[in-house]
Motif scaffolding. Structure first.
Motif, short mmCIF file in Angstrom:
data_model
loop_
_atom_site.label_atom_id
_atom_site.label_comp_id
_atom_site.label_asym_id
_atom_site.label_seq_id
_atom_site.Cartn_x
_atom_site.Cartn_y
_atom_site.Cartn_z
N LYS A 67 0.85 -1.19 0.00
CA LYS A 67 0.00 0.00 0.00
C LYS A 67 0.89 1.24 0.00
O LYS A 67 1.81 1.36 0.82
CB LYS A 67 -0.91 0.02 1.22
CG LYS A 67 -1.85 1.23 1.26
CD LYS A 67 -2.75 1.20 2.48
CE LYS A 67 -3.67 2.43 2.50
NZ LYS A 67 -4.55 2.43 3.70
N ALA A 68 0.63 2.16 -0.92
CA ALA A 68 1.38 3.41 -1.00
C ALA A 68 0.40 4.58 -1.00
O ALA A 68 -0.59 4.56 -1.73
CB ALA A 68 2.24 3.44 -2.25
N VAL A 69 0.68 5.58 -0.17
CA VAL A 69 -0.16 6.77 -0.10
C VAL A 69 0.73 8.00 -0.27
O VAL A 69 1.87 8.02 0.19
CB VAL A 69 -0.93 6.85 1.24
CG1 VAL A 69 -1.90 5.70 1.37
CG2 VAL A 69 0.03 6.86 2.43
N PHE A 70 0.22 9.02 -0.93
CA PHE A 70 0.96 10.26 -1.09
C PHE A 70 0.74 11.11 0.16
O PHE A 70 -0.39 11.30 0.60
CB PHE A 70 0.54 10.98 -2.36
CG PHE A 70 0.89 10.20 -3.59
CD1 PHE A 70 2.18 10.23 -4.10
CD2 PHE A 70 -0.05 9.40 -4.21
CE1 PHE A 70 2.51 9.49 -5.21
CE2 PHE A 70 0.28 8.64 -5.34
CZ PHE A 70 1.56 8.69 -5.83
N ASP A 71 1.86 11.56 0.75
CA ASP A 71 1.80 12.13 2.10
C ASP A 71 2.75 13.34 2.17
O ASP A 71 3.95 13.21 1.93
CB ASP A 71 2.23 11.07 3.11
CG ASP A 71 1.90 11.44 4.54
OD1 ASP A 71 1.92 12.64 4.86
OD2 ASP A 71 1.65 10.52 5.35
N ASP A 72 2.19 14.51 2.52
CA ASP A 72 2.99 15.73 2.60
C ASP A 72 4.01 15.69 3.74
O ASP A 72 4.92 16.54 3.79
CB ASP A 72 2.08 16.95 2.79
CG ASP A 72 1.27 17.27 1.54
OD1 ASP A 72 1.68 16.83 0.45
OD2 ASP A 72 0.23 17.94 1.67
N ARG A 73 3.87 14.74 4.65
CA ARG A 73 4.84 14.64 5.75
C ARG A 73 6.18 14.08 5.28
O ARG A 73 7.17 14.19 5.99
CB ARG A 73 4.26 13.78 6.87
CG ARG A 73 3.10 14.43 7.60
CD ARG A 73 2.46 13.49 8.60
NE ARG A 73 1.79 12.37 7.94
CZ ARG A 73 1.11 11.42 8.58
NH1 ARG A 73 1.05 11.45 9.91
NH2 ARG A 73 0.51 10.46 7.91
N VAL A 74 6.20 13.49 4.08
CA VAL A 74 7.46 13.07 3.47
C VAL A 74 7.89 14.20 2.55
O VAL A 74 7.34 14.39 1.47
CB VAL A 74 7.30 11.74 2.71
CG1 VAL A 74 8.62 11.32 2.08
CG2 VAL A 74 6.78 10.66 3.64
N VAL A 89 2.88 0.36 5.46
CA VAL A 89 2.41 1.34 4.47
C VAL A 89 3.58 2.22 4.04
O VAL A 89 4.37 2.69 4.87
CB VAL A 89 1.27 2.20 5.04
CG1 VAL A 89 0.86 3.28 4.05
CG2 VAL A 89 0.08 1.32 5.40
N TRP A 90 3.66 2.48 2.74
CA TRP A 90 4.66 3.39 2.18
C TRP A 90 4.04 4.77 2.02
O TRP A 90 3.01 4.92 1.36
CB TRP A 90 5.17 2.89 0.84
CG TRP A 90 5.99 1.65 0.91
CD1 TRP A 90 5.57 0.37 0.77
CD2 TRP A 90 7.40 1.58 1.14
NE1 TRP A 90 6.62 -0.51 0.89
CE2 TRP A 90 7.77 0.21 1.10
CE3 TRP A 90 8.41 2.53 1.34
CZ2 TRP A 90 9.07 -0.22 1.29
CZ3 TRP A 90 9.71 2.11 1.53
CH2 TRP A 90 10.03 0.75 1.50
N HIS A 91 4.68 5.77 2.60
CA HIS A 91 4.23 7.15 2.49
C HIS A 91 5.16 7.86 1.51
O HIS A 91 6.39 7.87 1.71
CB HIS A 91 4.25 7.83 3.85
CG HIS A 91 3.39 7.14 4.87
ND1 HIS A 91 2.14 7.61 5.23
CD2 HIS A 91 3.58 5.99 5.57
CE1 HIS A 91 1.61 6.80 6.13
NE2 HIS A 91 2.46 5.81 6.35
#
Length: 271
Positions: A54-61, A136-138
């Motif tokens: 599972k990969a989600v786009f995340d502004d924390r990265v 989970v991949w962020h």
């Protein structure tokens, strides 16, 4: 006869990033939410993060780099993960490089942040994927424009032959943390390790020069406890420089060990 408009490399990249494939199913998102709408992304996710991950786009990265790479052989990038607990691995990928994986970082006792320089072949999204304890991949990224050619040109030490005199030499320094603006100096308890390894870091994409690069680095304390682990690949720049952050300054001497893909060993001690 009217002249035809000429498309620059940047314009071509823009078209390739934003045109939706004609084969996409009606109503489906062929880019899986990718903010850059880059065609390679879906296959990259499967190859480097896992086919079922599972990969989600995340502004924390956060991935920071120049808007334009003035020197495509030395593009500075900083990856920093904030307010995302349990990060055990960070992978840096470049969509439009001939070799897409740049490095893989395991912070262990360090903070989930790393700075480095790499070779960029053409304008591309630069991505960092941070895995948390739940698997989970962020994913975060930035877009860097470039005149290109960074992966297919020999470095300076390869051209003049000086790499044979400096191969594997390490220089490093630990810096005290910078206090937060407005806070007293004693609140800064962390530190930054900056290290440089002398190595030509050949990609194998220049005629007659096989791939030759540092592939593993590890930083250890006085008890030989591993503080961080880094796996690097061909796109990392010649004579690579890395910066790592620690929440608490490591006590005593540090040892930096590693190898390159030809089996040469790297072993240095930082007092």
């Amino acid at each position: 006869m009217p002249s035809r408009p000429i498309l620059t490399a940047t314009a071509l990249l823009s078209l390739s990033l934003w045109l939706t494939p004609a084969t996409a199913a009606p109503g489906a998102d062929p880019f899986e939410g990718d903010p850059y709408q880059s065609h390679p992304w879906v296959d990259m996710r499967k190859e480097f993060l896992g086919p079922t991950a599972k990969a989600v786009f995340d502004d924390r990265v956060q991935v920071r780099g120049p808007a334009f790479a003035e020197d495509p052989m030395n593009v500075p990038i900083t990856v920093s993960v904030k307010d995302l607990p349990g990060v055990d691995r960070i992978i840096v990928l470049v969509d439009r490089n001939p070799i897409r994986k740049v490095l893989e970082y395991q912070p262990l006792t360090a903070l989930p942040s790393v700075s480095f320089r790499f070779k960029l072949e053409q304008a591309s999204p630069i991505r960092a994927a941070a895995r948390t304890a739940d698997g989970v991949w962020h994913v975060g990224g930035t877009l860097v424009d470039s005149a290109g050619g960074g992966c297919t040109v020999s470095g300076a030490t390869r051209k003049d032959g000086s790499w044979t005199q400096t191969l594997g030499l390490v220089s490093a320094r630990v810096f005290d943390a910078t206090p937060i603006p407005g806070e007293p100096a004693e609140t800064a308890t962390g530190s930054r390790l900056r290290l440089k390894v002398m190595h030509p870091m050949d990609t194998g994409l220049v005629g007659g020069i096989p791939a030759f690069y540092v592939n593993r680095l590890s930083v250890r304390d006085t008890q030989d406890k591993e503080l961080l682990r880094l796996q690097t690949f061909e796109p990392v720049s010649e004579n690579p420089v890395f910066s790592f952050d620690f929440p608490v300054k490591p006590a005593g001497a540090l040892r930096i060990v590693g190898t390159d893909n030809n089996g040469n060993r790297i072993d240095a001690r930082l007092e």
